[in-house]
Design a protein around this motif. Structure first.
Motif, PDB file in Angstrom:
ATOM      1  N   ALA A 180      -4.264  -3.258   5.922  1.00  0.00           N
ATOM      2  CA  ALA A 180      -5.055  -2.336   5.433  1.00  0.00           C
ATOM      3  C   ALA A 180      -5.587  -0.644   6.203  1.00  0.00           C
ATOM      4  CB  ALA A 180      -5.888  -2.300   4.425  1.00  0.00           C
ATOM      5  N   ILE A 235      -3.575   1.151  -3.898  1.00  0.00           N
ATOM      6  CA  ILE A 235      -4.556   0.396  -3.157  1.00  0.00           C
ATOM      7  C   ILE A 235      -6.072  -0.034  -4.265  1.00  0.00           C
ATOM      8  CG2 ILE A 235      -6.968   1.535  -2.178  1.00  0.00           C
ATOM      9  CD1 ILE A 235      -5.574   4.297  -1.901  1.00  0.00           C
ATOM     10  N   LEU A 273       0.843  -1.164   0.011  1.00  0.00           N
ATOM     11  CA  LEU A 273      -0.364  -0.171  -0.128  1.00  0.00           C
ATOM     12  C   LEU A 273       0.519   1.009   0.333  1.00  0.00           C
ATOM     13  CD1 LEU A 273      -2.941  -1.111   2.440  1.00  0.00           C
ATOM     14  CD2 LEU A 273      -2.705  -0.769  -0.270  1.00  0.00           C
ATOM     15  N   TYR A 303      -4.798  -3.412  -4.803  1.00  0.00           N
ATOM     16  CA  TYR A 303      -4.576  -4.291  -3.686  1.00  0.00           C
ATOM     17  C   TYR A 303      -5.435  -5.414  -2.756  1.00  0.00           C
ATOM     18  CZ  TYR A 303      -3.487  -4.672   1.501  1.00  0.00           C
ATOM     19  OH  TYR A 303      -3.162  -5.669   2.790  1.00  0.00           O
TER      20      TYR A 303
END
Length: 343
Positions: free
Chosen positions: A159, A41, A33, A44
């Motif tokens: 995250a 993003i 990230l 991800y």
């Protein structure tokens, strides 16, 4: 604690069961990230999401290949065919083909029913093998789902850590003007991964239920194959044995009846022969009346012979006298004739 409960607890406490290796993966995900890269993003967690989608597709394909309706139909046909051997009703034979195939011999009947049994057994075995494969496949799918669930948890944990870092001001200076957008995108990505995690969590008991259903159906088919079918075969053997016994009894009865008839007939014939023999033996005795009659006829015959002989003797005497007279006359005529010729 069962697997599903463990998954729920892991869902609430992502870092509860993290090992050293998992912490390394968590750190690696965190590094993926990079807020300075717009697409980091976006992509991800897409790898694990794709794996989850492929896993669902695999499960659908695996279960879809097993035709439950066909299995149920086969079982219904088996039950219906087994019911045909029920002899509770008087009008039904103990063998299901008796009314339809009276001309068939018992061996022919056995061949027909054996083929049907083998066909049913083959169908049930094929379904059982399919169900056992499904059970094994679902077990593998469940383990894969557990692994993916763990991986998506690590993605979420990473995250969330990244989100906290950004909120705490830990980001490159050049990204300061887009931080609100980055925070919004991270929150959306976390929610997206949370949804994937929920799907995985819900999928776990679904897989177990499907696995349990497949295993239960396989067990039922095995019971049918190794208990019901052999019992049915025993009943068929008993039915054939009964048919053989009935046929033997019927044949023995026919032989007994025939023997009794022959005994009676032979006794009657012997009686008639004995009576006729006795009559014939008695008829051979000379009847005195017949003997007297024969004697009278014989005497009359002798008298007639004597009379005929006397008459014949008299006729011969007269014939001799007549011949002598003729001879004398002939001699006299000859003498006169000779004397006249001399003069």
């Amino acid at each position: 604690m069962d697997d599903i409960s463990r998954l729920r607890e892991l869902s609430d406490n992502p870092e509860l069961y993290l090992e050293d290796e998992d912490r390394e993966i968590l750190q690696s995900n965190l590094e993926l990230l990079d807020v300075s890269m717009a697409n980091s993003i976006t992509v991800y967690g897409s790898d694990i999401q794709k794996k989850m989608a492929d896993l669902s597709e695999m499960m659908i394909k695996s279960i879809g290949e097993t035709n439950v309706d066909e299995i149920s139909e086969t079982i219904d046909q088996t039950v219906a065919y087994l019911s045909e051997t029920d002899d509770k009703e008087e009008e039904k034979s103990i063998l299901p083909w008796k009314k339809k195939a009276k001309p068939l011999t018992i061996q022919n009947k056995y061949d027909v029913i054996s083929k049907n049994v083998e066909k049913i057994e083959g169908s049930l075995q094929a379904h059982q093998i399919r169900l056992m494969k499904d059970t094994a496949m679902l077990d593998q799918i469940y383990k894969m789902n557990q692994e993916y669930f763990k991986q998506v948890n690590l993605k979420i944990a990473a995250a969330k850590d990244k989100l906290e870092q950004v909120r705490a001001g830990q980001y490159p200076p050049e990204c300061a003007d887009i931080i609100p957008d980055i925070i919004d995108r991270l929150e959306r990505k976390i929610l997206e991964l949370e949804t994937t995690k929920t799907i995985s969590l819900q999928q776990a008991p679904q897989i177990r239920m499907l696995q349990a259903n497949a295993a239960a159906m396989a067990d039922k088919l095995q019971t049918t194959l190794y208990t019901v079918i052999p019992l049915w075969k025993n009943q068929i053997v008993i039915a054939f044995g009964t048919e053989h016994t009935r046929a033997a009894i019927a044949t023995d009865k026919k032989l007994t009846d025939m023997s009794n008839q022959l005994l009676i007939k032979n006794a009657q014939n012997l009686k008639m022969l004995t009576v006729e023999t006795q009559k014939a033996r008695d008829d051979n005795n000379i009847d005195p009346k017949a003997l007297g009659e024969a004697n009278r006829i014989l005497i009359e015959s002798l008298d007639d012979i004597t009379k005929i002989q006397q008459e014949g003797k008299l006729k011969r005497y007269k014939a001799e006298q007549e011949l002598a007279k003729i001879d004398e006359e002939m001699k006299g005529r000859l003498y006169l004739a000779s004397s006249g010729s001399e003069i």
